[in-house]
Design a protein around this motif. Structure first.
Motif, PDB file in Angstrom:
ATOM      1  N   GLY A  30      56.054  85.632 -20.551  1.00 42.97           N
ATOM      2  CA  GLY A  30      57.300  85.638 -19.793  1.00 42.97           C
ATOM      3  C   GLY A  30      57.511  86.844 -18.921  1.00 42.97           C
ATOM      4  N   GLY A  31      56.481  87.687 -18.781  1.00 47.93           N
ATOM      5  CA  GLY A  31      56.598  88.889 -17.959  1.00 47.93           C
ATOM      6  C   GLY A  31      57.192  90.050 -18.710  1.00 47.93           C
ATOM      7  N   ASP A  32      58.292  89.813 -19.446  1.00 47.48           N
ATOM      8  CA  ASP A  32      58.895  90.824 -20.308  1.00 47.48           C
ATOM      9  C   ASP A  32      59.409  90.128 -21.567  1.00 47.48           C
ATOM     10  N   ILE A  33      59.993  90.904 -22.468  1.00 44.99           N
ATOM     11  CA  ILE A  33      60.387  90.345 -23.760  1.00 44.99           C
ATOM     12  C   ILE A  33      61.557  89.374 -23.648  1.00 44.99           C
ATOM     13  N   TYR A  34      62.239  89.381 -22.496  1.00 41.61           N
ATOM     14  CA  TYR A  34      63.391  88.497 -22.321  1.00 41.61           C
ATOM     15  C   TYR A  34      63.025  87.198 -21.594  1.00 41.61           C
ATOM     16  N   HIS A  35      61.756  87.060 -21.183  1.00 42.84           N
ATOM     17  CA  HIS A  35      61.281  85.910 -20.401  1.00 42.84           C
ATOM     18  C   HIS A  35      61.887  85.875 -19.003  1.00 42.84           C
ATOM     19  N   HIS A  36      62.187  87.040 -18.437  1.00 50.11           N
ATOM     20  CA  HIS A  36      62.820  87.060 -17.120  1.00 50.11           C
ATOM     21  C   HIS A  36      61.877  86.673 -15.987  1.00 50.11           C
ATOM     22  N   ARG A  37      60.576  86.890 -16.154  1.00 45.43           N
ATOM     23  CA  ARG A  37      59.629  86.668 -15.056  1.00 45.43           C
ATOM     24  C   ARG A  37      60.114  87.351 -13.776  1.00 45.43           C
ATOM     25  N   HIS A  38      60.695  88.517 -13.968  1.00 45.00           N
ATOM     26  CA  HIS A  38      61.188  89.331 -12.857  1.00 45.00           C
ATOM     27  C   HIS A  38      60.476  90.671 -12.910  1.00 45.00           C
ATOM     28  N   SER A  39      59.779  91.002 -11.833  1.00 40.63           N
ATOM     29  CA  SER A  39      58.977  92.220 -11.809  1.00 40.63           C
ATOM     30  C   SER A  39      59.702  93.344 -11.078  1.00 40.63           C
ATOM     31  N   PRO A  40      59.537  94.596 -11.547  1.00 42.86           N
ATOM     32  CA  PRO A  40      60.127  95.739 -10.832  1.00 42.86           C
ATOM     33  C   PRO A  40      59.364  96.101  -9.554  1.00 42.86           C
ATOM     34  N   ALA A  41      58.285  95.416  -9.255  1.00 38.24           N
ATOM     35  CA  ALA A  41      57.472  95.740  -8.074  1.00 38.24           C
ATOM     36  C   ALA A  41      58.282  95.570  -6.789  1.00 38.24           C
ATOM     37  N   ILE A  42      58.163  96.540  -5.880  1.00 37.14           N
ATOM     38  CA  ILE A  42      58.949  96.520  -4.638  1.00 37.14           C
ATOM     39  C   ILE A  42      58.085  96.659  -3.391  1.00 37.14           C
ATOM     40  N   GLN A  43      56.768  96.779  -3.563  1.00 37.46           N
ATOM     41  CA  GLN A  43      55.909  97.009  -2.400  1.00 37.46           C
ATOM     42  C   GLN A  43      55.962  95.841  -1.414  1.00 37.46           C
ATOM     43  N   VAL A  44      55.905  94.623  -1.926  1.00 35.44           N
ATOM     44  CA  VAL A  44      56.014  93.433  -1.071  1.00 35.44           C
ATOM     45  C   VAL A  44      57.476  93.037  -1.016  1.00 35.44           C
ATOM     46  N   ASP A  45      58.022  92.918   0.201  1.00 35.44           N
ATOM     47  CA  ASP A  45      59.444  92.642   0.374  1.00 35.44           C
ATOM     48  C   ASP A  45      59.655  91.630   1.495  1.00 35.44           C
ATOM     49  N   PRO A  46      60.902  91.236   1.772  1.00 34.90           N
ATOM     50  CA  PRO A  46      61.147  90.231   2.806  1.00 34.90           C
ATOM     51  C   PRO A  46      60.678  90.628   4.199  1.00 34.90           C
ATOM     52  N   VAL A  47      60.537  91.912   4.446  1.00 38.16           N
ATOM     53  CA  VAL A  47      60.107  92.363   5.770  1.00 38.16           C
ATOM     54  C   VAL A  47      58.599  92.214   5.948  1.00 38.16           C
ATOM     55  N   ASN A  48      57.826  92.581   4.920  1.00 38.25           N
ATOM     56  CA  ASN A  48      56.365  92.606   5.089  1.00 38.25           C
ATOM     57  C   ASN A  48      55.637  91.452   4.406  1.00 38.25           C
ATOM     58  N   VAL A  49      56.360  90.546   3.729  1.00 34.55           N
ATOM     59  CA  VAL A  49      55.691  89.495   2.956  1.00 34.55           C
ATOM     60  C   VAL A  49      54.800  88.616   3.829  1.00 34.55           C
ATOM     61  N   ARG A  50      55.158  88.482   5.119  1.00 34.61           N
ATOM     62  CA  ARG A  50      54.344  87.638   6.008  1.00 34.61           C
ATOM     63  C   ARG A  50      52.955  88.213   6.233  1.00 34.61           C
ATOM     64  N   ALA A  51      52.771  89.482   5.868  1.00 28.58           N
ATOM     65  CA  ALA A  51      51.467  90.123   6.040  1.00 28.58           C
ATOM     66  C   ALA A  51      50.548  89.920   4.843  1.00 28.58           C
ATOM     67  N   LEU A  52      51.007  89.223   3.795  1.00 36.21           N
ATOM     68  CA  LEU A  52      50.147  88.970   2.639  1.00 36.21           C
ATOM     69  C   LEU A  52      48.864  88.270   3.067  1.00 36.21           C
ATOM     70  N   ARG A  53      47.746  88.729   2.503  1.00 39.83           N
ATOM     71  CA  ARG A  53      46.439  88.161   2.798  1.00 39.83           C
ATOM     72  C   ARG A  53      45.678  87.916   1.496  1.00 39.83           C
ATOM     73  N   PRO A  54      44.735  86.978   1.492  1.00 42.35           N
ATOM     74  CA  PRO A  54      43.919  86.788   0.282  1.00 42.35           C
ATOM     75  C   PRO A  54      43.229  88.083  -0.121  1.00 42.35           C
ATOM     76  N   ALA A  55      43.356  88.442  -1.398  1.00 42.17           N
ATOM     77  CA  ALA A  55      42.716  89.656  -1.916  1.00 42.17           C
ATOM     78  C   ALA A  55      41.429  89.304  -2.652  1.00 42.17           C
ATOM     79  N   TRP A  56      41.490  88.312  -3.537  1.00 46.82           N
ATOM     80  CA  TRP A  56      40.291  87.818  -4.205  1.00 46.82           C
ATOM     81  C   TRP A  56      40.595  86.460  -4.825  1.00 46.82           C
ATOM     82  N   THR A  57      39.533  85.743  -5.162  1.00 42.08           N
ATOM     83  CA  THR A  57      39.632  84.417  -5.754  1.00 42.08           C
ATOM     84  C   THR A  57      38.643  84.314  -6.907  1.00 42.08           C
TER      85      THR A  57
END
Length: 581
Positions: A30-57
C-alpha cells in the motif's frame, strides 16, 4: 529583516533540495502502513510531467494478467510475475539480480487466473502467496526458497458440473479453486494472508475469443468452502492463528432487510426463515474470499480487511440468512486473530458485491472531535467511511459511478442494472492524500443483464434453475477516475476514460494522480482539477497499480502492463518505468 528573510529562503531551499535528493522507497503493497498509495516525491509535477520519458523496461517473458504492485527496498525492486514467479531487479535500470521459478502443484485448478498482486519484504526475506494456495518465503539476496507451506490442505472446495450451462455462454474458465491473490502483510514477526476462490460461481468465456467475460453464473447447492485469513511465523511458516471469514454459529444473522447505510434489500424473509432448517450446513460452503491485502492500525494492533461474496455466488436460495461475514469489512486483532467488529455492506449478497478494493486509514473530524477512520471503495459505487475503533458507520460518499436498478433480482426476461458484478470499484486500490483531503478512486461503468434460467431435465439429471449476470455491449462501458473529499463525501472532480478502469491509483506530493487504461497507457492527472496532463504508451493494457520511488535524486514511475482478459484488454509481459530526462 533582510538577513532573516535570506535565512528563511536558504532554509527552504535547503529543505527542498534535500527532499528532491533523498531516496524514497515503496516498501510495502500500500505504499505506507495506512495504504495511502501517496508518495512524498515532488520531483515530477504538473509543470514537467509532460517531459516523462521511458527509463527502462523489464520483459517478464510471460504474457498474462499482470496485477502486481512492485516493492522497492534499498534500491532493489521485488516483483511477482504471473503464475507466481518472482524477480529482483536493480530499480535504477531493470537489471535482473535473481529469478525464482514457481512450480505449480500438479492437480491445481485455479479459480481466478494467473495473477498475483505482490510480495512483502522483511527481515531479509521475500514472502508471496500463490495461486495454488501456498505461502513461500524466499531469500531476498538470491531468491532461494527458505520455506514453503501449503495453506489450505486437501479441502479445496466442491465442484459442480457445467454441462448444459456453458453452452449458452461459452466455456467455463473459473469455478471453485482455492488460491491466493493478495500480497501478504507483515506484523510483529508474522506473515498474514488470506485465500480466494471459495465463493462458488462460474466465469464463462464469451463466444468471441477477443471479447471480454461472457457471464458469471450462480447455481444453488453445497459448492465451495469457507474462506479465511491466517497468520504464519515469518521464520518457519508455522501457522499462528486463523480467522474464518464465515461465522460458524448464527451465520444467518438478523435477516437484515435494510442496511445501516439505507439500502432496501429485496428479500423474502419469511421464505428464508422457513427454509433455514433445510440448509443447516450451508455455512460450511459459505465462501467469503479474502481478495485484498489487509491494512493494520499500528497504534491499536487491529487488522482490517474485506471479504468476498457468499457461496454459491448470486444464488441465495440454498443459503438463507445474512451469510455473515461475507461481503463485509472486518476488523480482527492482528496478534491473535480475535474478532473485533464487522460491517456487512450487502447482507445475503445476490449480486457479487465483494468488498474487493483494499481499505485505507485516515483521520477526520466528526462533531468537532477527531475520529480515526477507515474507508473502502465499494463495488456498489459508494466510498464507505467508518470509525475504525468500532466499525460505526459514519457516511458514504456520493455515487462515483452511475447507478440503476441496483439490488433488483433476476428475471427470465433479464434486468439491466449497474453497477453489477464488475463494479463500481473492483479490486483496484485507491490513493489518498490527507493534506488535500481527497481519495482518488478508479472505477468501472459497465451495465450487466441479470437473468434467470432453467436447465431442462436430461440424462437422468433433474431440471435446475440458475442465474447469470452478463456484461452488455462493451461500447456502453467506460471508466471513471474520481476525486472525493474525505470529510464530506462530495465529488471534487471526475475524469471519464474510454475503457473501464481496473488496476489502481497513485498520488504524489508533487500534485499528480496516476492510473492506467486497458487500451495501453499510463495516465497522469492534475490532482487539483483532474486535467489529463500526460499519457505513456504501453505494449499491453495497464491493469495494475502504478508506484513511484526515488533513488540518487531521480524519481521513477513504474507499472506492470499485462492486460486483462476478463475485460478484453490486450495481454502483455512488461514492467515499464518512466523518469524525467
Amino acid at each position: 529583516m533582510f538577513r532573516i528573510k535570506l535565512a528563511l529562503m536558504t532554509a527552504l531551499l535547503t529543505w527542498s533540495t534535500v527532499s528532491l535528493a533523498k531516496d524514497i522507497e515503496w516498501p510495502i503493497y500500500g505504499g505506507d502502513i495506512y495504504h495511502h498509495r501517496h508518495s512524498p516525491a515532488i520531483q515530477v509535477d504538473p509543470v514537467n510531467v509532460r517531459a516523462l520519458r521511458p527509463a527502462w523496461t523489464f520483459d517478464s517473458g510471460i504474457s498474462a494478467a499482470f496485477q502486481a504492485t512492485p516493492v522497492v527496498v534499498d534500491g532493489v525492486m521485488y516483483l511477482s510475475l504471473p503464475y507466481n514467479h518472482v524477480v529482483a531487479l536493480d530499480a535504477t535500470n531493470g537489471k535482473q539480480l535473481w529469478r525464482y521459478e514457481h512450480q505449480l502443484v500438479a492437480d491445481h485448478q485455479s479459480c481466478c487466473g494467473p495473477a498475483n498482486r505482490g510480495v512483502a519484504v522483511a527481515d531479509g526475506k521475500v514472502f508471496m502467496g500463490t495461486i495454488d494456495a501456498r505461502l513461500i518465503a524466499l531469500d531476498a539476496d538470491d531468491g532461494s526458497v527458505i520455506w514453503d507451506r501449503d495453506v489450505v490442505g486437501e479441502n479445496r472446495g466442491i465442484q459442480e458440473e457445467t454441462d448444459g450451462i456453458g453452452e449458452q455462454f461459452g466455456e467455463a474458465t473459473g469455478t471453485s479453486g482455492v488460491g491466493i491473490n493478495m500480497a501478504p502483510v507483515i506484523y510483529d514477526g508474522k506473515v498474514i494472508i488470506g485465500i480466494t476462490g471459495v465463493g462458488y460461481g462460474l466465469h464463462l468465456d464469451a463466444p468471441d475469443a477477443d471479447a471480454p467475460l461472457g457471464a458469471v453464473v450462480g447455481i444453488a447447492g453445497e459448492y465451495g468452502r469457507m474462506g479465511f485469513l491466517a497468520a504464519f511465523d515469518m521464520n518457519n511458516g508455522k501457522k499462528v492463528w486463523q480467522f474464518d471469514t464465515i461465522r460458524h454459529k448464527n451465520w444467518q444473522g438478523e435477516f437484515t432487510a435494510v442496511t445501516e447505510d439505507g439500502v432496501n434489500l429485496p428479500r423474502d424473509i419469511a421464505t428464508e426463515k422457513a427454509t433455514l432448517a433445510d440448509h443447516q450446513d450451508a455455512w460450511r460452503y459459505g465462501g467469503g474470499s479474502a481478495w485484498s491485502t489487509p491494512v493494520i492500525d499500528k497504534h491499536t494492533g487491529i487488522l482490517h480487511f474485506g471479504t468476498g461474496n457468499p457461496s454459491p455466488q448470486m444464488e441465495g436460495s440454498s443459503r438463507p440468512g445474512d451469510n455473515l461475514y461475507t461481503s463485509s469489512l472486518l476488523a480482527v486483532d492482528a496478534s491473535t486473530g480475535a474478532y473485533r467488529w464487522h460491517y456487512q455492506q450487502v447482507p445475503h449478497d445476490n449480486w457479487g458485491y465483494d468488498v474487493a478494493s483494499p481499505p485505507v486509514l485516515f483521520n477526520i473530524t466528526v462533531n468537532g472531535q477527531p475520529v480515526p477512520a477507515i474507508g473502502q471503495a465499494g463495488k456498489t459505487g459508494w466510498f464507505y467511511v467508518h470509525d475504525r475503533r468500532n466499525g460505526r458507520f459514519l457516511y458514504k460518499s456520493e455515487a462515483f459511478v452511475p447507478q440503476h436498478n441496483m439490488f433488483t433480482l433476476p428475471t427470465q426476461d433479464g434486468n439491466l442494472l449497474y453497477p453489477g458484478v464488475l463494479g463500481g470499484a473492483n479490486w483496484s486500490p485507491v490513493a489518498l492524500d490527507e493534506n488535500k483531503r481527497r481519495v482518488y478512486i478508479a472505477a468501472v461503468h459497465w451495465p450487466v443483464e441479470y437473468k434467470l434460467h432453467e436447465r431442462p431435465a436430461a440424462d437422468g439429471k433433474p431440471a435446475q434453475k440458475y442465474s447469470s449476470m452478463a456484461p452488455v455491449d462493451a461500447k456502453q462501458s467506460y471508466g471513471l477516475l474520481t476525486a472525493i473529499n474525505i470529510d464530506t463525501g462530495k465529488i471534487v472532480w471526475q475524469h471519464q476514460s474510454d475503457n473501464p478502469l481496473i488496476g489502481g491509483v497513485l498520488s504524489t506530493e508533487g500534485g499528480l494522480v496516476f492510473t492506467g487504461e486497458g487500451k495501453g497507457e499510463l495516465m497522469a492527472f492534475d490532482a487539483d482539477n483532474g486535467e489529463k496532463l500526460w499519457a505513456g504508451k504501453t505494449q499491453a493494457g495497464v491493469n495494475a497499480p502504478p508506484i513511484t520511488y526515488q533513488i540518487d535524486g531521480k524519481q521513477y514511475i513504474a507499472v506492470a502492463a499485462g492486460g486483462n482478459k476478463l475485460f478484453g484488454y490486450p495481454t502483455g509481459q512488461k514492467l515499464q518505468v518512466w523518469a524525467l530526462p
